[in-house]
Design a protein around this motif. Structure first.
Motif, PDB file in Angstrom:
ATOM      1  N   ARG A 291      83.055  10.350  50.972  1.00 54.35           N
ATOM      2  CA  ARG A 291      82.324  11.286  51.834  1.00 54.35           C
ATOM      3  C   ARG A 291      81.135  11.900  51.107  1.00 54.35           C
ATOM      4  O   ARG A 291      80.062  12.081  51.687  1.00 54.35           O
ATOM      5  N   LYS A 292      81.320  12.228  49.834  1.00 56.92           N
ATOM      6  CA  LYS A 292      80.253  12.840  49.043  1.00 56.92           C
ATOM      7  C   LYS A 292      80.260  12.198  47.662  1.00 56.92           C
ATOM      8  O   LYS A 292      81.074  12.568  46.804  1.00 56.92           O
ATOM      9  N   GLY A 293      79.409  11.237  47.484  1.00 55.46           N
ATOM     10  CA  GLY A 293      79.380  10.495  46.240  1.00 55.46           C
ATOM     11  C   GLY A 293      78.365  11.034  45.246  1.00 55.46           C
ATOM     12  O   GLY A 293      77.684  12.037  45.488  1.00 55.46           O
TER      13      GLY A 293
ATOM     14  N   LEU B  45      57.106   3.984  38.656  1.00 59.54           N
ATOM     15  CA  LEU B  45      55.876   4.763  38.729  1.00 59.54           C
ATOM     16  C   LEU B  45      54.678   3.824  38.644  1.00 59.54           C
ATOM     17  O   LEU B  45      54.582   3.014  37.719  1.00 59.54           O
ATOM     18  N   HIS B  46      53.799   3.948  39.611  1.00 62.90           N
ATOM     19  CA  HIS B  46      52.536   3.207  39.611  1.00 62.90           C
ATOM     20  C   HIS B  46      51.406   4.231  39.660  1.00 62.90           C
ATOM     21  O   HIS B  46      51.196   4.868  40.695  1.00 62.90           O
ATOM     22  N   GLY B  47      50.727   4.426  38.526  1.00 63.07           N
ATOM     23  CA  GLY B  47      49.743   5.499  38.446  1.00 63.07           C
ATOM     24  C   GLY B  47      50.456   6.829  38.535  1.00 63.07           C
ATOM     25  O   GLY B  47      51.349   7.135  37.738  1.00 63.07           O
ATOM     26  N   ASP B  48      50.084   7.631  39.533  1.00 63.46           N
ATOM     27  CA  ASP B  48      50.771   8.911  39.730  1.00 63.46           C
ATOM     28  C   ASP B  48      51.691   8.868  40.945  1.00 63.46           C
ATOM     29  O   ASP B  48      52.099   9.905  41.461  1.00 63.46           O
ATOM     30  N   VAL B  49      52.034   7.653  41.398  1.00 66.02           N
ATOM     31  CA  VAL B  49      52.870   7.485  42.592  1.00 66.02           C
ATOM     32  C   VAL B  49      54.222   6.897  42.199  1.00 66.02           C
ATOM     33  O   VAL B  49      54.299   5.808  41.610  1.00 66.02           O
ATOM     34  N   LEU B  50      55.285   7.608  42.522  1.00 67.26           N
ATOM     35  CA  LEU B  50      56.640   7.116  42.329  1.00 67.26           C
ATOM     36  C   LEU B  50      57.053   6.369  43.599  1.00 67.26           C
ATOM     37  O   LEU B  50      57.177   6.973  44.671  1.00 67.26           O
ATOM     38  N   ILE B  51      57.250   5.078  43.473  1.00 66.92           N
ATOM     39  CA  ILE B  51      57.649   4.268  44.616  1.00 66.92           C
ATOM     40  C   ILE B  51      59.169   4.181  44.642  1.00 66.92           C
ATOM     41  O   ILE B  51      59.792   3.637  43.728  1.00 66.92           O
ATOM     42  N   LEU B  52      59.754   4.768  45.682  1.00 70.33           N
ATOM     43  CA  LEU B  52      61.211   4.799  45.808  1.00 70.33           C
ATOM     44  C   LEU B  52      61.702   3.424  46.253  1.00 70.33           C
ATOM     45  O   LEU B  52      61.249   2.892  47.270  1.00 70.33           O
ATOM     46  N   GLU B  53      62.617   2.851  45.484  1.00 73.02           N
ATOM     47  CA  GLU B  53      63.091   1.490  45.732  1.00 73.02           C
ATOM     48  C   GLU B  53      64.528   1.423  46.245  1.00 73.02           C
ATOM     49  O   GLU B  53      64.900   0.446  46.899  1.00 73.02           O
ATOM     50  N   SER B  54      65.338   2.447  45.950  1.00 73.30           N
ATOM     51  CA  SER B  54      66.719   2.415  46.431  1.00 73.30           C
ATOM     52  C   SER B  54      67.322   3.805  46.429  1.00 73.30           C
ATOM     53  O   SER B  54      66.918   4.673  45.657  1.00 73.30           O
ATOM     54  N   LEU B  55      68.280   3.990  47.322  1.00 70.21           N
ATOM     55  CA  LEU B  55      69.139   5.175  47.351  1.00 70.21           C
ATOM     56  C   LEU B  55      70.575   4.667  47.331  1.00 70.21           C
ATOM     57  O   LEU B  55      70.964   3.868  48.185  1.00 70.21           O
ATOM     58  N   THR B  56      71.360   5.133  46.366  1.00 71.39           N
ATOM     59  CA  THR B  56      72.714   4.622  46.162  1.00 71.39           C
ATOM     60  C   THR B  56      73.688   5.781  46.126  1.00 71.39           C
ATOM     61  O   THR B  56      73.388   6.835  45.552  1.00 71.39           O
ATOM     62  N   SER B  57      74.868   5.602  46.728  1.00 72.64           N
ATOM     63  CA  SER B  57      75.938   6.596  46.635  1.00 72.64           C
ATOM     64  C   SER B  57      77.153   5.935  45.994  1.00 72.64           C
ATOM     65  O   SER B  57      77.649   4.919  46.492  1.00 72.64           O
ATOM     66  N   LEU B  58      77.614   6.501  44.882  1.00 72.43           N
ATOM     67  CA  LEU B  58      78.748   5.948  44.152  1.00 72.43           C
ATOM     68  C   LEU B  58      79.988   6.788  44.456  1.00 72.43           C
ATOM     69  O   LEU B  58      79.965   8.009  44.282  1.00 72.43           O
TER      70      LEU B  58
END
Length: 266
Positions: free
Chosen positions: A15-17, A25-38
């Motif tokens: 329920r709450k991992g 990071l590309h330049g000053d941009v953080l490109i979000l690639e995944s969201l994971t819950s363990l």
């Protein structure tokens, strides 16, 4: 360099991992690639052992206040201190900290680390609201067992580097409005609106740390998650990106007490 933000819980479940936001990071941009819950500690242990290079900001305290440690006559070097703390049961730790607080005047019950003041973070000895002491008790041994480098506190694999992060510090730079609650009944439209504002300002880089977030297909999830776990992980990832930008200058960290540690970006 893979960058991670980790929203930690000392009692993970399906329920709450333990929630992890990962990107590059590309330049000053953080490109979000995944969201994971363990869902459990075993899954987190395995995740920590994934090969580097990676850098992560973890939302749990890495140490205790020197004032508390010296008062209790506990070890004043970090590694022996952590061995001592984690040798205690949670009830033993809670009763020790409670006795310390009970002997102090109202308004000054808890001891603080130096980093708590610029970060606005809770004392790392708190066992309720939020129970960050339990998070330290569970999380630090996992970092040590996985052999990661805990910056300036403990040497380990130089390709896997852990920093203490605090998402609330970044969120409050954008808005003072409450943006999350674990109780579904308190996940209100106003809190959703606050999350929308936080995500929008992250995307624009309009906050003290300047990193821009490209949430891509994950944007809706960051806004919709009423618990705030996904957003907190992304906020920690922003701090990891900020640190990586400053890797040639102590990752942006000041000189600090190597017993107490420091929250990255504070």
């Amino acid at each position: 360099m893979k960058l991670h933000g980790v929203d930690y819980t000392s009692a993970p479940s399906r329920r709450k991992g333990i929630t992890i936001a990962s990107g590059e990071l590309h330049g000053d941009v953080l490109i979000l690639e995944s969201l994971t819950s363990l869902p459990d500690h075993a899954a987190f242990d395995a995740w920590l052992r994934q090969p580097g290079p990676w850098l992560g900001a973890f939302d749990f305290p890495f140490s205790l206040p020197r004032e508390l440690v010296e008062h209790l006559q506990w070890p004043t070097e970090w590694a022996p201190l952590m061995r001592h703390v984690t040798s205690l049961t949670r009830p033993e730790m809670r009763e020790t900290f409670k006795a310390f607080c009970d002997a102090r005047p109202v308004g000054g019950k808890f001891a603080h680390r130096a980093t708590d003041f610029p970060a606005g973070s809770s004392p790392s000895m708190k066992w309720v609201n939020p129970p960050v002491a339990y998070m330290l008790h569970a999380g630090v041994p996992q970092l040590l067992a996985a052999g990661v480098t805990i910056y300036q506190l403990h040497p380990g694999d130089p390709d896997r580097i852990a920093f203490e992060g605090y998402p609330g510090m970044v969120a409050r730079d954008i808005t003072r409005a409450s943006y999350k609650n674990d109780l579904r009944s308190k996940q209100t439209p106003a809190r959703r609106e606050a999350r929308e504002r936080i995500v929008g300002m992250l995307e624009a880089g309009q906050h003290r740390w300047d990193v821009k977030l490209d949430a891509g297909d994950f944007r809706e999830a960051l806004v919709d998650d009423g618990s705030g776990d996904l957003l907190d992980a992304a906020l920690c990832a922003v701090l990891a990106a900020w640190a990586w930008q400053r890797r040639e200058a102590r990752y942006g960290m000041p000189e600090f007490d190597a017993l107490e540690g420091w929250i990255v970006g504070a």
